[in-house]
Write an enzyme that holds these catalytic residues in place. Structure first.
Site, PDB file in Angstrom:
ATOM      1  N   HIS A 117      13.379 -22.153  12.224  1.00 32.33           N
ATOM      2  CA  HIS A 117      13.628 -20.663  12.441  1.00 32.33           C
ATOM      3  C   HIS A 117      14.141 -20.585  14.216  1.00 32.33           C
ATOM      4  O   HIS A 117      14.981 -19.546  14.863  1.00 32.33           O
ATOM      5  CB  HIS A 117      12.680 -20.178  12.979  1.00 32.33           C
ATOM      6  CG  HIS A 117      12.696 -18.503  12.552  1.00 32.33           C
ATOM      7  ND1 HIS A 117      13.020 -17.218  12.023  1.00 32.33           N
ATOM      8  CD2 HIS A 117      12.161 -17.319  13.742  1.00 32.33           C
ATOM      9  CE1 HIS A 117      12.625 -16.289  12.318  1.00 32.33           C
ATOM     10  NE2 HIS A 117      12.610 -16.650  13.598  1.00 32.33           N
ATOM     11  N   GLU A 132      18.326  -8.999  16.722  1.00 25.71           N
ATOM     12  CA  GLU A 132      18.398  -7.069  17.418  1.00 25.71           C
ATOM     13  C   GLU A 132      19.763  -7.609  18.459  1.00 25.71           C
ATOM     14  O   GLU A 132      20.543  -6.258  18.068  1.00 25.71           O
ATOM     15  CB  GLU A 132      17.273  -6.247  16.684  1.00 25.71           C
ATOM     16  CG  GLU A 132      16.740  -6.181  15.608  1.00 25.71           C
ATOM     17  CD  GLU A 132      16.025  -6.730  15.364  1.00 25.71           C
ATOM     18  OE1 GLU A 132      15.255  -7.835  14.141  1.00 25.71           O
ATOM     19  OE2 GLU A 132      15.313  -7.896  16.385  1.00 25.71           O
ATOM     20  N   THR A 149       9.180 -24.970  12.944  1.00 24.77           N
ATOM     21  CA  THR A 149      10.126 -24.634  11.955  1.00 24.77           C
ATOM     22  C   THR A 149      11.838 -24.406  13.126  1.00 24.77           C
ATOM     23  O   THR A 149      11.698 -24.218  13.529  1.00 24.77           O
ATOM     24  CB  THR A 149       9.745 -23.990  11.461  1.00 24.77           C
ATOM     25  OG1 THR A 149       9.529 -21.944  11.924  1.00 24.77           O
ATOM     26  CG2 THR A 149       8.295 -23.730  10.970  1.00 24.77           C
ATOM     27  N   ARG A 199      11.335 -19.003  34.497  1.00 22.61           N
ATOM     28  CA  ARG A 199      13.229 -18.266  34.747  1.00 22.61           C
ATOM     29  C   ARG A 199      13.402 -16.846  34.946  1.00 22.61           C
ATOM     30  O   ARG A 199      13.807 -16.684  34.384  1.00 22.61           O
ATOM     31  CB  ARG A 199      13.846 -18.897  33.242  1.00 22.61           C
ATOM     32  CG  ARG A 199      13.897 -21.132  33.326  1.00 22.61           C
ATOM     33  CD  ARG A 199      14.972 -21.674  31.771  1.00 22.61           C
ATOM     34  NE  ARG A 199      14.798 -22.833  31.522  1.00 22.61           N
ATOM     35  CZ  ARG A 199      14.187 -23.685  32.220  1.00 22.61           C
ATOM     36  NH1 ARG A 199      12.574 -23.388  32.366  1.00 22.61           N
ATOM     37  NH2 ARG A 199      14.304 -25.137  32.403  1.00 22.61           N
TER      38      ARG A 199
END
EC number: 2.5.1.78
Length: 160
Positions: free
Chosen positions: A89, A61, A87, A128
């Protein structure tokens, strides 16, 4: 900026600038720290108006909201975390977000600071995020980079 070969931190001239920050809600501990670093950087740079802050569901988004914010701000910062899973993804999300934010920057001619952590592990992201004990603060770095680029663009426009 952090890492090998990083330049010294520069607080850019930000008089009159409007900044927006969009951050994901996934991995809240990390994104909240990134957002805190971004807001500290804006304050340290001397930004007069508080940055607009928008939270979104996830990294996918970020580009559409960054595009909407770019229409009304001199710089935008996108903050999020994507952690590699088992995966493909991860790869699809990272490619989509990176390409989308680059497109916003180029189409709107408004800098978008890239504060999206793409990490193999949560521990790498924490390191980080500007948390206590972190080695880096990517929220701060992304904000200062966006403001610095906005200042350069402003100077180029003034130079004609």
């Amino acid at each position: 900026m952090s890492g090998l070969g990083a330049p010294a931190e520069v607080l850019p001239p930000v008089a009159g600038m409007r900044l927006a920050v969009v951050a994901t809600r996934w991995h809240a501990e990390i994104t909240d720290a990134l957002l805190a670093g971004a807001l500290r950087a804006a304050k340290d740079a001397g930004l007069a108006a508080a940055p607009a802050v928008v939270r979104v569901s996830g990294a996918v988004e970020l580009p559409v909201i960054a595009a909407a914010l770019a229409a009304r701000h001199d710089a935008v910062v996108a903050l999020g975390v994507v952690i590699r899973g088992g995966t493909p993804h991860f790869d699809y999300v990272c490619q989509f977000v990176t390409a989308g934010l680059a497109r916003v920057t180029l189409d709107a001619r408004v800098p978008v600071g890239f504060g999206v952590l793409t990490c193999d592990t949560v521990e790498q992201a924490r390191d980080r995020a500007g948390l206590p004990g972190s080695s880096e603060d990517k929220g701060r770095e992304a904000t200062l980079a966006a403001l610095d680029t906005a200042a350069v663009l402003r100077d180029l426009e003034l130079a004609g």
